[in-house]
Design an enzyme around this catalytic site. Structure first.
Site, PDB file in Angstrom:
ATOM      1  N   ARG A 164       0.831  -1.229   0.000  1.00 35.80           N
ATOM      2  CA  ARG A 164       0.000   0.000   0.000  1.00 35.80           C
ATOM      3  C   ARG A 164       0.860   1.271   0.000  1.00 35.80           C
ATOM      4  O   ARG A 164       0.539   2.263   0.647  1.00 35.80           O
ATOM      5  CB  ARG A 164      -0.966   0.033   1.199  1.00 35.80           C
ATOM      6  CG  ARG A 164      -1.845  -1.169   1.322  1.00 35.80           C
ATOM      7  CD  ARG A 164      -2.858  -1.276   0.193  1.00 35.80           C
ATOM      8  NE  ARG A 164      -3.670  -2.462   0.361  1.00 35.80           N
ATOM      9  CZ  ARG A 164      -3.410  -3.643  -0.219  1.00 35.80           C
ATOM     10  NH1 ARG A 164      -2.382  -3.785  -1.058  1.00 35.80           N
ATOM     11  NH2 ARG A 164      -4.167  -4.680  -0.007  1.00 35.80           N
ATOM     12  N   SER A 213     -10.574  -1.231   4.787  1.00 36.83           N
ATOM     13  CA  SER A 213      -9.803  -1.656   5.972  1.00 36.83           C
ATOM     14  C   SER A 213      -9.152  -0.448   6.622  1.00 36.83           C
ATOM     15  O   SER A 213      -8.572   0.396   5.942  1.00 36.83           O
ATOM     16  CB  SER A 213      -8.700  -2.625   5.573  1.00 36.83           C
ATOM     17  OG  SER A 213      -9.266  -3.752   4.975  1.00 36.83           O
ATOM     18  N   GLU A 283      -4.223   2.367   7.526  1.00 39.01           N
ATOM     19  CA  GLU A 283      -4.140   2.260   6.053  1.00 39.01           C
ATOM     20  C   GLU A 283      -4.498   3.567   5.350  1.00 39.01           C
ATOM     21  O   GLU A 283      -3.756   4.016   4.494  1.00 39.01           O
ATOM     22  CB  GLU A 283      -5.037   1.119   5.545  1.00 39.01           C
ATOM     23  CG  GLU A 283      -4.241  -0.130   5.363  1.00 39.01           C
ATOM     24  CD  GLU A 283      -4.821  -1.118   4.358  1.00 39.01           C
ATOM     25  OE1 GLU A 283      -5.618  -0.737   3.491  1.00 39.01           O
ATOM     26  OE2 GLU A 283      -4.437  -2.279   4.456  1.00 39.01           O
TER      27      GLU A 283
HETATM   28  C1  LIG Z   1     -15.742  -0.448   0.619  1.00 37.47           C
HETATM   29  C2  LIG Z   1     -14.271  -0.250   0.379  1.00 37.47           C
HETATM   30  C3  LIG Z   1     -13.490  -1.334  -0.005  1.00 37.47           C
HETATM   31  C4  LIG Z   1     -12.123  -1.155  -0.237  1.00 37.47           C
HETATM   32  N1  LIG Z   1     -11.370  -2.233  -0.611  1.00 37.47           N
HETATM   33  C5  LIG Z   1     -10.054  -2.080  -0.845  1.00 37.47           C
HETATM   34  C6  LIG Z   1      -9.232  -3.197  -1.236  1.00 37.47           C
HETATM   35  O1  LIG Z   1      -9.694  -4.309  -1.410  1.00 37.47           O
HETATM   36  N2  LIG Z   1      -7.916  -2.957  -1.453  1.00 37.47           N
HETATM   37  C7  LIG Z   1      -7.352  -1.729  -1.320  1.00 37.47           C
HETATM   38  O2  LIG Z   1      -6.152  -1.594  -1.543  1.00 37.47           O
HETATM   39  N3  LIG Z   1      -8.094  -0.679  -0.946  1.00 37.47           N
HETATM   40  C8  LIG Z   1      -9.419  -0.810  -0.712  1.00 37.47           C
HETATM   41  N4  LIG Z   1     -10.177   0.274  -0.318  1.00 37.47           N
HETATM   42  C9  LIG Z   1      -9.537   1.593  -0.131  1.00 37.47           C
HETATM   43  C10 LIG Z   1      -9.547   2.476  -1.404  1.00 37.47           C
HETATM   44  O3  LIG Z   1     -10.689   2.230  -2.196  1.00 37.47           O
HETATM   45  C11 LIG Z   1      -8.299   2.262  -2.248  1.00 37.47           C
HETATM   46  O4  LIG Z   1      -7.153   2.540  -1.497  1.00 37.47           O
HETATM   47  C12 LIG Z   1      -8.306   3.106  -3.525  1.00 37.47           C
HETATM   48  O5  LIG Z   1      -7.263   2.668  -4.348  1.00 37.47           O
HETATM   49  C13 LIG Z   1      -8.138   4.610  -3.263  1.00 37.47           C
HETATM   50  O6  LIG Z   1      -8.338   5.302  -4.481  1.00 37.47           O
HETATM   51  P1  LIG Z   1      -9.022   6.766  -4.511  1.00 37.47           P
HETATM   52  O7  LIG Z   1      -9.124   7.198  -5.914  1.00 37.47           O
HETATM   53  O8  LIG Z   1     -10.291   6.739  -3.738  1.00 37.47           O
HETATM   54  O9  LIG Z   1      -7.932   7.614  -3.734  1.00 37.47           O
HETATM   55  P2  LIG Z   1      -8.197   8.808  -2.710  1.00 37.47           P
HETATM   56  O10 LIG Z   1      -8.743   8.253  -1.438  1.00 37.47           O
HETATM   57  O11 LIG Z   1      -8.947   9.905  -3.353  1.00 37.47           O
HETATM   58  O12 LIG Z   1      -6.704   9.297  -2.451  1.00 37.47           O
HETATM   59  C14 LIG Z   1      -5.786   8.484  -1.761  1.00 37.47           C
HETATM   60  C15 LIG Z   1      -4.423   9.197  -1.775  1.00 37.47           C
HETATM   61  O13 LIG Z   1      -3.942   9.251  -3.114  1.00 37.47           O
HETATM   62  C16 LIG Z   1      -3.731  10.615  -3.508  1.00 37.47           C
HETATM   63  N5  LIG Z   1      -4.150  10.702  -4.916  1.00 37.47           N
HETATM   64  C17 LIG Z   1      -5.372  10.457  -5.445  1.00 37.47           C
HETATM   65  N6  LIG Z   1      -5.340  10.615  -6.784  1.00 37.47           N
HETATM   66  C18 LIG Z   1      -4.084  10.990  -7.107  1.00 37.47           C
HETATM   67  C19 LIG Z   1      -3.424  11.317  -8.325  1.00 37.47           C
HETATM   68  N7  LIG Z   1      -4.043  11.293  -9.502  1.00 37.47           N
HETATM   69  N8  LIG Z   1      -2.119  11.667  -8.261  1.00 37.47           N
HETATM   70  C20 LIG Z   1      -1.455  11.719  -7.083  1.00 37.47           C
HETATM   71  N9  LIG Z   1      -2.024  11.438  -5.895  1.00 37.47           N
HETATM   72  C21 LIG Z   1      -3.323  11.064  -5.912  1.00 37.47           C
HETATM   73  C22 LIG Z   1      -4.571  11.467  -2.581  1.00 37.47           C
HETATM   74  O14 LIG Z   1      -4.014  12.755  -2.454  1.00 37.47           O
HETATM   75  C23 LIG Z   1      -4.495  10.645  -1.289  1.00 37.47           C
HETATM   76  O15 LIG Z   1      -3.287  10.923  -0.598  1.00 37.47           O
HETATM   77  C24 LIG Z   1     -11.539   0.127  -0.078  1.00 37.47           C
HETATM   78  C25 LIG Z   1     -12.351   1.230   0.279  1.00 37.47           C
HETATM   79  C26 LIG Z   1     -13.705   1.037   0.512  1.00 37.47           C
HETATM   80  C27 LIG Z   1     -14.548   2.221   0.880  1.00 37.47           C
END
Ligand SMILES: Cc1cc2nc3c(=O)[nH]c(=O)nc-3n(C[C@H](O)[C@H](O)[C@H](O)COP(=O)(O)OP(=O)(O)OC[C@H]3O[C@@H](n4cnc5c(N)ncnc54)[C@H](O)[C@@H]3O)c2cc1C
Length: 290
Positions: A164, A213, A283
């Site tokens: 991660r 998580s 996380e």
């Molecule tokens: C129901 C549920 C299930 C989930 N299951 C999983 C799973 O199985 N595995 C897992 O790994 N995660 C899981 N997650 C967590 C999450 O969905 C992941 O970590 C996902 O990849 C985050 O992506 P995001 O676009 O929402 O990022 P955000 O939450 O919007 O951002 C996360 C970080 O990345 C940065 N960021 C975002 N976009 C960019 C960009 N274009 N350039 C540079 N920095 C950027 C942000 O500034 C922040 O620091 C889950 C979440 C939920 C709610």
């Protein structure tokens, strides 16, 4: 800022985040192109304005105070190009959509990530993973904009990454990602993934607001089992609660505030340290506005 994309004012971030927590941001900008984004970053620097990049806000816990700055969302970077086994997707593409498009071309590798509610940008930056696979396994190169607002392509060999984590985080804005995917039988893969996803739906509170998580798994025991063994399932602070369904999820049960979540996280960490001498590691990213 209108010249650089779609601009919204006084935006309620709570409505954008999957855990339904967040305050108001002065502006939210959705640039239409890389050039727009570069110009926007120049403008923000020149005017000494702060910004924060959000994907689908599914891995962040956002301060619910006022953000006197600009949220940048790359939803308009939503192209998907496929050439043979090479797939290039814009940072704003949601993973479930990318998985669907790939499966239509019999490209199966990204199917593990079909349940992750994140964008390509946020997921690659945080090396999201599921079912024993991490998204960085399939990355070939990443197009980014750097701190000097220069666009460049970084190949996988030049990115350090682990559980991660990638070295891209906080150093670059990801614009698009090129993956190399394996060909396979989409029907077989779909049926396997659907079985696993069903199991997940039955064991995780996917119907409630959360960030997935909340803690990494410590070496010797899954975080959920540890928290459950300590009798913390159902523990709440204000509107935030340790899920009854899966102890490694904190759910926004009833209009939780940022402070409720932070206090509940601290409470769980304290119990784990005192009773089992384990330091739990968070996380999601906690975002506090300056
Ligand atoms: C129901 C549920 C299930 C989930 N299951 C999983 C799973 O199985 N595995 C897992 O790994 N995660 C899981 N997650 C967590 C999450 O969905 C992941 O970590 C996902 O990849 C985050 O992506 P995001 O676009 O929402 O990022 P955000 O939450 O919007 O951002 C996360 C970080 O990345 C940065 N960021 C975002 N976009 C960019 C960009 N274009 N350039 C540079 N920095 C950027 C942000 O500034 C922040 O620091 C889950 C979440 C939920 C709610």
């Amino acid at each position: 800022m209108d010249n650089y994309g779609i601009v919204l004012e006084n935006v309620n971030l709570k409505e954008l985040s999957t855990i339904n927590i967040g305050g108001k941001a002065k502006y939210l900008v959705r640039p239409f192109s890389y050039v727009d984004l570069g110009k926007l970053l120049d403008f923000l620097d020149d005017n000494n304005m702060q910004y924060y990049v959000l994907g689908n806000a599914s891995n962040v816990i956002l301060d619910d105070g006022y953000f006197d700055g600009v949220i940048i969302k790359l939803d308009e970077f939503n192209d998907i190009e496929i050439e043979g086994t090479k797939v290039t997707a814009g940072a704003g593409v949601m993973l479930p959509k990318l998985v669907n498009v790939c499966l239509q071309k019999e490209l199966v590798s990204l199917a593990f990530f079909s349940m992750i509610p994140g964008t390509v940008g946020g997921s690659v930056v945080g090396n999201a993973g599921a079912y024993g696979h991490e998204i960085m396994e399939y990355v070939k190169e990443v197009k980014v904009i750097d701190k000097n607002h220069k666009i460049k392509t970084i190949s996988k060999e030049d990115i350090s990454f682990g559980y991660r984590y990638t070295s891209l985080k906080d150093n670059y804005i990801v614009l698009s990602v090129t993956f190399i995917c394996e060909k396979g039988n989409p029907l077989e893969v779909l049926s396997e993934i659907q079985t696993r996803n069903e199991k997940r739906k039955n064991t995780q509170p996917l119907d409630k607001p959360s960030v997935g998580s909340i803690f990494r798994n410590p070496e010797d025991i899954p975080a959920g089992r540890l928290i459950e063994e300590l009798g913390l399932k159902g523990t709440s602070v204000g509107g935030a609660m340790v899920s009854e369904k899966h102890a490694n999820f904190i759910v926004n049960e009833n209009n939780a505030t940022f402070d409720d979540i932070i206090k509940l996280i601290d409470k769980i960490k304290k119990e784990c340290k005192e009773k089992r001498n384990i330091d739990l590691v968070l996380e999601p990213t906690i975002v506090r506005w300056k």
